[in-house]
Design a protein around this motif. Structure first.
Motif, mmCIF file in Angstrom:
data_model
loop_
_atom_site.group_PDB
_atom_site.id
_atom_site.type_symbol
_atom_site.label_atom_id
_atom_site.label_comp_id
_atom_site.label_asym_id
_atom_site.label_seq_id
_atom_site.Cartn_x
_atom_site.Cartn_y
_atom_site.Cartn_z
ATOM 1 N N PRO A 36 -6.142 104.948 40.442
ATOM 2 C CA PRO A 36 -5.096 104.079 39.887
ATOM 3 C C PRO A 36 -5.696 102.842 39.222
ATOM 4 N N VAL A 37 -4.953 102.287 38.297
ATOM 5 C CA VAL A 37 -5.296 100.987 37.707
ATOM 6 C C VAL A 37 -4.121 100.062 37.965
ATOM 7 N N THR A 38 -4.422 98.802 38.242
ATOM 8 C CA THR A 38 -3.366 97.871 38.614
ATOM 9 C C THR A 38 -3.650 96.480 38.072
ATOM 10 N N VAL A 39 -2.615 95.661 38.044
ATOM 11 C CA VAL A 39 -2.758 94.261 37.659
ATOM 12 C C VAL A 39 -1.705 93.456 38.398
ATOM 13 N N SER A 40 -2.079 92.251 38.794
ATOM 14 C CA SER A 40 -1.144 91.223 39.244
ATOM 15 C C SER A 40 -1.444 90.006 38.382
ATOM 16 N N TRP A 41 -0.561 89.727 37.446
ATOM 17 C CA TRP A 41 -0.869 88.701 36.453
ATOM 18 C C TRP A 41 -1.033 87.317 37.062
ATOM 19 N N GLU A 42 -0.378 87.079 38.196
ATOM 20 C CA GLU A 42 -0.527 85.784 38.852
ATOM 21 C C GLU A 42 -1.930 85.588 39.404
ATOM 22 N N ASN A 43 -2.679 86.679 39.540
ATOM 23 C CA ASN A 43 -4.038 86.618 40.083
ATOM 24 C C ASN A 43 -5.101 86.701 39.000
ATOM 25 N N GLU A 44 -4.664 86.787 37.741
ATOM 26 C CA GLU A 44 -5.611 86.830 36.629
ATOM 27 C C GLU A 44 -6.057 85.402 36.302
ATOM 28 N N PRO A 45 -7.359 85.110 36.341
ATOM 29 C CA PRO A 45 -7.817 83.712 36.262
ATOM 30 C C PRO A 45 -7.479 82.996 34.965
ATOM 31 N N TYR A 46 -7.273 83.730 33.872
ATOM 32 C CA TYR A 46 -6.960 83.064 32.608
ATOM 33 C C TYR A 46 -5.475 83.160 32.257
ATOM 34 N N PHE A 47 -4.664 83.550 33.246
ATOM 35 C CA PHE A 47 -3.222 83.671 33.001
ATOM 36 C C PHE A 47 -2.392 83.000 34.100
ATOM 37 N N MET A 48 -2.707 83.298 35.364
ATOM 38 C CA MET A 48 -2.030 82.659 36.503
ATOM 39 C C MET A 48 -0.528 82.915 36.519
ATOM 40 N N GLY A 49 -0.092 83.963 35.872
ATOM 41 C CA GLY A 49 1.317 84.318 35.809
ATOM 42 C C GLY A 49 1.550 85.253 34.642
#
Length: 570
Positions: free
Chosen positions: A467-480
């Protein structure tokens, strides 16, 4: 027409003028501006080749850089991660490269007309996206409180769902003049748009989405409000938006941003990547064959910006992660606005204090996705009952549920080809529930939830890759994932959106232009990224002494006629 459950007021037929996502706050026809043969404007020849910093290589930054280059300027793009921003398309290790997952933007409404200009420009194809009960979706299952309902149209669902749909329609008419505004926007009747919206902004700025529902006689039933939150309209459940300003929701429904979505064949990240490499037919100053890639060393953007400050003569000085320091007359900042508070060392003098307050108050929503590749679109197999008799139903469907997965989407490219399942797409608190879990841990919980809805379907046996996943709040250059205004935030958003009109700012506060979808009135939609990029391009052109053609006025030229409603500060 098939619609989602519950749907907004029925849309006008195709014989009427198409609606556009310019929104009620600033009803400027960006699509007409882009399509005009005179182009977006020109700058004095003495400024040709002038470098302009573009901070952030997402869609907004790449569109701005592309248009500045066409005018004869030299955009210098800084990107901390990869070109595309939240247009992020990824593959699956060891699988066919044609199998992709959209970690960010994945569905685009036809009302995104400025976005469509660039999709067409670079030759990308789109196709209908399989939203709940959309025409492209073979079947949908709504699973709430342990009870599942199979549907191909809204009429297949129990009466309570249609009651909720009618309640939402009535609520919009009763509290937000939906039909009148929808008609005015379709006809691009700017005076009428402004008349309706001015009253609503003053009336509703302090109101939450949930409070708006509760104030409606149509939604006096808690059960109806609960179902509406879990199933929603257009793209699924909207209860995660309940604390947000109702004005944000009205912008979506007025512009039909929640309906008739299309996906980009091959992935949305192709759009900024193709613009990066594109050699415009019409270009000033630069020789034919120039592209953004060719204007950058080794065809790559500069690295992450680590510091922004002002220097003598109102210069904008940029320090990047390599230690390189450059000073510019103008810069466009398109990255997530919170980057200015944490990742980038900034002078207070970059913006007026009221703009800093607006940046600090920006409210971002969390969002998570997880995708798995499968051997084929097995969900199109037909189910059988306990006696082995065919039921006529698909064995699995696009699924809306109150379980952990919330929204599950089935994505295929034909019956005999490998396919992709978005096992879960969630927002806010539902997204935070996934945050501590690894991709494999997330998948296990999701398969368990879906197994309770489809006990006879072995999804796992079809999975052919990790699987591939993302949590945008945990992305260092997005934080949401994207901005969503809270009640009382209208004034803050107005400050950020109108920042490109810098003649109204003190001289020592000019030169940095904010852009990006979180600066727009339609955050979370790529259209807002494009529109604010065009605003910033106009602002840079104006600062450098340039002008638009009289037959094609830009957003700044007509600003005083259509400026967003200004609420009192006292």
């Amino acid at each position: 027409m098939t619609s989602t459950v519950p749907n907004a007021v029925q849309h006008a037929d195709e014989r009427q003028p198409p609606i556009t996502m310019f929104g009620p706050d600033f009803p400027y026809a960006y699509d007409d501006f882009l399509a005009h043969p005179a182009g977006l404007g020109q700058i004095p020849a003495t400024e040709h080749g002038t470098e302009v910093a573009v901070i952030g290589g997402g869609l907004s930054g790449i569109v701005a850089a592309y248009e500045l280059m066409k005018m004869g300027l030299k955009p210098v793009v800084y990107e901390a991660d990869q070109i595309g921003g939240r247009l992020r398309t990824v593959g699956f290790d060891g699988c066919d490269p044609s199998l992709t997952a959209e970690m960010g933007a994945m569905r685009f409404p036809p009302s995104s007309t400025a976005l469509q200009h660039y999709i067409d420009l670079v030759g990308l194809e789109t196709r209908p996206f399989p939203n709940p009960l959309a025409e492209a979706t073979p079947s949908t299952v709504v699973d709430l409180k342990g009870e599942s309902h199979y549907a191909t149209t809204v009429d297949d669902l129990p009466q309570v769902y249609r009651d909720v749909m009618h309640a939402w329609n009535a609520c919009l008419e009763e509290g937000a003049d939906f039909s009148d505004m929808n008609r005015a926007m379709r006809e691009r009747d700017v005076p009428r748009i402004r008349e309706i919206w001015s009253k609503l902004v003053e009336k509703l700025d302090n109101q939450t989405f949930y409070g708006f529902l509760c104030d409606s006689e149509s939604f006096k039933s808690f059960r109806h409000r609960e179902i509406f939150g879990q199933v929603g309209f257009g793209t699924g459940g909207w209860d995660t938006d309940f604390p947000n300003s109702i004005l944000e929701i009205l912008r979506v429904v007025y512009t039909e941003a929640d309906d008739h979505h299309r996906g980009i064949v091959g992935g949305s990240q192709q759009l900024p990547l193709r613009l990066w490499d594109r050699e415009p037919q019409k270009i000033v100053h630069w020789p034919y064959g120039t592209s953004l890639a060719s204007l950058h060393v080794n065809g790559e953007p500069r690295p992450a910006v680590t510091r922004l400050h002002r220097t003598a003569g109102n210069g904008i000085t940029v320090t990047d992660a390599s230690g390189d320091i450059r000073t510019y007359q103008a810069a466009i900042f398109t990255a997530q606005s919170w980057m200015l508070l944490s990742k980038i060392a900034c002078d207070d003098s970059l913006f007026p204090i009221d703009h800093w307050t607006a940046i600090e108050r920006t409210h971002y929503m969390e969002s998570s996705k997880l995708f798995v590749p499968v051997d084929r679109p097995f969900w199109l197999d037909k189910a059988v009952d306990d006696r082995g008799n065919p039921t006529g139903r698909d064995v699995m469907s696009m699924t809306l549920t109150d379980r952990m997965t919330r929204g599950t989407y089935l994505l295929d490219d034909g019956p005999d080809k490998p396919a992709v399942i978005c096992l879960s797409y969630t927002w806010c608190d539902d997204s935070l529930k996934w945050l501590p879990l690894s991709a494999n841990e997330r998948m296990e919980v999701m398969l368990k939830s879906l197994g309770e809805i489809y006990p006879k379907v072995d999804i796992r046996k079809h999975v052919i890759g990790s699987p591939v996943t993302v949590s945008w709040e945990n992305e260092p250059y997005f934080m949401g994932a994207f901005k969503a205004n809270l009640p009382g935030h209208y004034r803050y958003q107005r400050r950020l959106f109108t920042h490109f009109m810098q003649d109204r700012l003190p001289v020592d506060k000019r030169g940095v232009f904010l852009a990006g979808d979180d600066i727009s009135w339609t955050a979370g939609w790529a259209e807002g990224a494009v529109q604010t990029a065009l605003n910033a391009v106009w602002g840079v052109m104006h600062q450098l002494g340039g002008t638009t053609d009289p037959t094609n006025p830009g957003p700044g030229d007509v600003y005083d006629e259509i400026a967003p409603v200004e609420l009192p500060e006292d």
